[in-house]
Motif scaffolding. Structure first.
Motif, PDB file in Angstrom:
ATOM      1  N   GLN A  46       6.459 -76.852   9.425  1.00  0.00           N
ATOM      2  CA  GLN A  46       7.707 -77.047  10.166  1.00  0.00           C
ATOM      3  C   GLN A  46       7.584 -78.004  11.344  1.00  0.00           C
ATOM      4  OE1 GLN A  46      10.796 -75.748   9.485  1.00  0.00           O
ATOM      5  NE2 GLN A  46       9.897 -75.067   7.562  1.00  0.00           N
ATOM      6  N   HIS A  47       6.425 -78.040  11.984  1.00  0.00           N
ATOM      7  CA  HIS A  47       6.244 -78.823  13.205  1.00  0.00           C
ATOM      8  C   HIS A  47       4.843 -79.408  13.285  1.00  0.00           C
ATOM      9  CE1 HIS A  47       9.340 -75.824  14.435  1.00  0.00           C
ATOM     10  NE2 HIS A  47       9.846 -76.866  15.062  1.00  0.00           N
ATOM     11  N   LYS A  87       9.084 -81.899  15.828  1.00  0.00           N
ATOM     12  CA  LYS A  87       9.498 -82.110  14.435  1.00  0.00           C
ATOM     13  C   LYS A  87       8.851 -83.377  13.883  1.00  0.00           C
ATOM     14  CE  LYS A  87      12.493 -78.896  13.211  1.00  0.00           C
ATOM     15  NZ  LYS A  87      12.325 -78.059  12.048  1.00  0.00           N
TER      16      LYS A  87
END
Length: 150
Positions: A82-83, A116
């Motif tokens: 996700q990151h 992100k």
């Protein structure tokens, strides 16, 4: 099987290049390579795998109030699904709020900066956060350091 007294996140001989080449997604892989270059430049240290998924740069020794000690990278990152997770000094959210305000889209956790991607991030602010983290871990900055969070 490691005992519970053995730290899991320690430097390994695993290949950083192989780890980054296996990061899924072209954009995430490119961001991870770019982040590696930024961290290497700012820290002046080579990239080393810490455990199975953290790319760390340099190391420092920490001691908790309990007396427990350990080693942790001066700064590091992990290209999660996700990151991009950048490992900074604990409490950086309060210490460096004006720098974070310049950074761009991000989330924070205890000693972790979640991005992100790098395209929308102010690279000079990111470099400043990394540099300040390294200075604290090397004892150049007078701010106290609670140690790693992982």
């Amino acid at each position: 099987m490691a005992s519970s007294n053995q730290p899991v996140t320690v430097p390994t001989d695993a290949s950083v290049e192989d780890f980054l080449a296996a990061v899924p997604g072209e954009r995430r892989r490119a961001d991870a390579e770019r982040l590696r270059a930024i961290l290497a430049e700012v820290t002046g240290e080579p990239a080393v795998m810490w455990g199975p998924s953290i790319v760390g740069f340099g190391s420092y020794r920490y001691t908790y109030a309990s007396g427990r000690t350990g080693d942790w990278p001066l700064a590091g990152f992990s290209p999660r699904k996700q990151h991009l997770v950048v490992y900074l000094v604990g409490g950086f959210e309060e210490r460096y709020a004006p720098v974070l305000a310049r950074l761009g889209p991000h989330k924070t956790g205890k000693g972790c900066l979640y991005l992100k991607g790098l395209d929308d991030v102010d690279e000079s602010a990111l470099r400043e956060l990394i540099d300040r983290t390294v200075r604290v871990h090397k004892g150049v900055d007078r701010a106290s350091d609670p140690g790693p969070v992982a």
